[in-house]
Scaffold this motif. Structure first.
Motif, PDB file in Angstrom:
ATOM      1  N   TYR A  65       0.830  -1.196   0.000  1.00 17.63           N
ATOM      2  CA  TYR A  65       0.000   0.000   0.000  1.00 17.63           C
ATOM      3  C   TYR A  65       0.873   1.258   0.000  1.00 17.63           C
ATOM      4  CZ  TYR A  65      -4.053  -2.859   1.391  1.00 17.63           C
ATOM      5  OH  TYR A  65      -5.053  -3.780   1.428  1.00 17.63           O
ATOM      6  N   SER A  68      -2.524   6.917   1.246  1.00 14.34           N
ATOM      7  CA  SER A  68      -3.770   6.961   0.483  1.00 14.34           C
ATOM      8  C   SER A  68      -3.796   8.083  -0.544  1.00 14.34           C
ATOM      9  CB  SER A  68      -4.963   7.104   1.429  1.00 14.34           C
ATOM     10  OG  SER A  68      -6.173   7.054   0.706  1.00 14.34           O
ATOM     11  N   ASN A  69      -3.368   9.283  -0.178  1.00  8.61           N
ATOM     12  CA  ASN A  69      -3.462  10.421  -1.098  1.00  8.61           C
ATOM     13  C   ASN A  69      -2.260  10.550  -2.025  1.00  8.61           C
ATOM     14  OD1 ASN A  69      -5.879  11.012   0.067  1.00  8.61           O
ATOM     15  ND2 ASN A  69      -5.369  13.088   0.669  1.00  8.61           N
ATOM     16  N   SER A 260     -11.070  12.739   0.025  1.00  6.75           N
ATOM     17  CA  SER A 260     -10.178  11.717   0.565  1.00  6.75           C
ATOM     18  C   SER A 260     -10.953  10.578   1.232  1.00  6.75           C
ATOM     19  CB  SER A 260      -9.218  12.332   1.580  1.00  6.75           C
ATOM     20  OG  SER A 260      -8.320  13.219   0.961  1.00  6.75           O
ATOM     21  N   SER A 264     -10.323   6.796   0.166  1.00  3.80           N
ATOM     22  CA  SER A 264      -9.833   5.764   1.086  1.00  3.80           C
ATOM     23  C   SER A 264     -10.797   4.590   1.200  1.00  3.80           C
ATOM     24  CB  SER A 264      -9.583   6.374   2.470  1.00  3.80           C
ATOM     25  OG  SER A 264     -10.782   6.848   3.052  1.00  3.80           O
ATOM     26  N   CYS A 269      -5.704   3.549  -2.619  1.00  6.80           N
ATOM     27  CA  CYS A 269      -4.570   4.355  -3.079  1.00  6.80           C
ATOM     28  C   CYS A 269      -4.301   4.003  -4.531  1.00  6.80           C
ATOM     29  CB  CYS A 269      -3.313   4.080  -2.245  1.00  6.80           C
ATOM     30  SG  CYS A 269      -2.773   2.354  -2.251  1.00  6.80           S
ATOM     31  N   HIS A 272       1.320   1.615  -5.937  1.00  8.47           N
ATOM     32  CA  HIS A 272       2.508   2.196  -5.319  1.00  8.47           C
ATOM     33  C   HIS A 272       3.643   2.409  -6.323  1.00  8.47           C
ATOM     34  CE1 HIS A 272       4.849   2.305  -1.237  1.00  8.47           C
ATOM     35  NE2 HIS A 272       5.217   3.266  -2.036  1.00  8.47           N
TER      36      HIS A 272
END
Length: 382
Positions: A65, A68-69, A260, A264, A269, A272
Motif C-alpha cells: 500500500y 492513500s493520497n 479523501s 480511502s 490508493c 505504489h
C-alpha cells in the motif's frame, strides 16, 4: 432471483467510446482489419525511462500500500508542475488517483447532491454526464457546436444558463472530443460567471501538454479562481501511460478532506510502484512528450487536408488528438454503418451531446489514417 438495481446505475448508459472499441475488437477477433479511430489512446509506447522507473520501484519493494493520497515525491512533483502552470497548490491539496477518471468521479461525488445543477459544455466527454447523473445531478448544457466548438462566442449562452442554483460547471480545455483550446477571454468569462454565482468549476486539463501553436491557460491560475477550481490531470495522454492508471486532482484543502474519504473507502490508493513512474514522467520526459506532440500535429494537418480533398470542411482544434467530422443527422447509424461497411471505427457525436458528428482520434499512424479516409470515401461515407 430478481435483483433490484439502484437508481444511480439505471440513470446511465455504458461508455459509448468503449462500446465502439469493443465492437472493433470483436470484428478484429473474427479476422477483420479495422481502422480503429474510436479510442483516445496514444499509439506510442510509454517512454522507456518511465517504464524503467516503474520496474525499479518494484525491484525496490514498492509493491505494498502507498499513502492513500499519494507518495510524497509524486505529490511534490505535481505541485511543482502545477506551479509552472501558475497554480498555487500545496501537497495537502493533492489526491493521487488511479487515473484522472477516478479523480473526476471523486470530485462529483464530493460536491453534488440529489437535484443539484451541473452545467456541461457540449460537446462534452461522455463520462461527465454519467458521473453527474450517478451523483443525482440535474444537467444543463451549453452547445458550442455552432461556434466552431469555441467557448468565447457562447459566453452569453453560458451566462443565461448558470445561476445561483448551479453547483458545478465542467470545463475541459483542450477538449475531448473537439480538440478546441479555449481562449483566455473565454476562461476569463467563465471566471466572471463563476464568481458572480459562487460556482465551483472543474477544470479537466488531461490534454494540457498536447497543443499546437497555442498556449493552454490553466483556469485556476486566473484571479478569483484559486479557491473555487478543482484541477484534474493525469499521465495517460501526455506520457502515453493509459494502462498505468495514474491521475490526480488538485483542490482547496476542504474539498480534498472530503474527497479523501471517498478515495480511502473505494480505491485505497493509486498503485505504489506506478507512482514512482509518475515522478519520472513529470521530471524527465519533456523530449518524448514533444516528439509525440509533433507527430500528432502533422497527423492533424494531414487528416484535415484529406477530408478537404473529399469536400469535407472539418473544424480543426488546437489541442488533444481528436477531430469532429460532420456526418448525417443520425450519427449513430452513420458510425454503425462505417464500422460494418468500411471497417472504420469512430464514435457518434451524440454520445458527447452533439448529434450530426463523428469523433475521430488521430492517435494512429499516418498510414492508417489515410487508409481510414479512403475506406470511408470508397464506401460512400464522405
Amino acid at each position: 432471483m430478481s435483483m433490484d438495481f439502484a437508481d444511480r446505475v439505471r440513470r446511465v448508459e455504458p461508455s459509448a467510446t468503449l462500446a465502439i472499441s469493443n465492437l472493433a475488437s470483436e470484428l478484429e477477433a473474427d479476422g477483420v482489419d479495422v481502422v480503429d479511430l474510436s479510442v483516445g489512446e496514444p499509439d506510442f509506447p510509454t517512454p522507456e525511462n518511465v517504464t524503467e522507473a516503474g520496474k525499479q520501484a518494484m525491484d525496490d519493494g514498492h509493491t505494498g500500500y502507498a499513502p492513500s493520497n499519494g507518495i510524497p515525491p509524486l505529490k511534490e512533483a505535481i505541485v511543482e508542475k502545477l506551479a509552472g502552470d501558475g497554480l498555487d497548490y500545496g501537497t495537502d491539496e493533492i489526491i493521487v488517483t488511479p487515473g484522472a477518471k477516478q479523480a473526476l468521479y471523486e470530485t462529483f461525488q464530493a460536491l453534488v447532491d440529489d437535484g443539484d445543477e451541473v452545467v456541461l459544455l457540449d460537446p462534452a466527454w461522455v463520462s461527465y454526464e454519467a458521473m453527474a447523473k450517478m451523483a443525482g445531478a440535474e444537467l444543463s448544457r451549453v452547445d458550442l457546436s455552432g461556434h466552431g466548438f469555441q467557448l468565447e462566442p457562447a459566453l452569453d449562452a453560458l451566462r443565461e444558463t448558470v445561476s445561483d442554483d448551479t453547483e458545478l460547471l465542467v470545463v475541459n480545455s483542450p477538449s475531448n472530443p473537439s480538440g478546441a483550446v479555449f481562449s483566455d477571454a473565454a476562461l476569463e468569462g467563465v471566471r466572471d460567471i463563476a464568481v458572480e454565482h459562487d460556482v465551483t468549476v472543474i477544470s479537466d486539463e488531461i490534454y494540457d501538454a498536447i497543443t499546437y501553436d497555442v498556449e493552454q491557460t490553466s483556469l485556476g491560475s486566473l484571479d478569483g479562481m484559486g479557491d473555487r477550481t478543482v484541477t484534474i490531470n493525469g499521465f495517460s495522454k501526455a506520457y502515453s501511460m493509459t494502462g498505468w492508471r495514474l491521475g490526480y486532482l488538485a483542490a482547496p484543502a476542504p474539498l480534498v478532506d472530503q474527497a479523501s474519504k471517498l478515495h480511502s473507502h473505494s480505491v485505497s490508493c493509486a498503485t505504489h510502484f506506478v507512482q514512482y513512474a509518475g515522478v519520472e514522467a513529470l521530471e524527465n520526459t519533456d523530449d518524448a512528450v514533444e516528439e509525440m506532440r509533433a507527430a500528432f500535429s502533422e497527423r492533424r494537418d494531414m487528416l484535415a487536408d484529406l477530408f478537404a480533398d473529399h469536400g469535407k470542411d472539418v473544424p480543426v482544434g488546437d489541442g488533444a488528438f481528436y477531430m469532429m467530422l460532420p456526418v448525417d443527422e443520425d450519427d449513430q447509424a452513420w458510425c454503425e454503418g462505417a464500422i460494418e461497411d468500411a471497417h472504420v471505427a469512430t464514435v457518434p457525436g451524440s454520445a458527447f451531446g452533439t448529434p450530426g458528428y463523428a469523433r475521430l482520434s488521430y492517435a494512429a499512424s499516418e498510414e492508417r489514417l489515410r487508409e481510414g479516409v479512403e475506406r470511408l470515401a470508397d464506401n460512400g461515407y464522405l
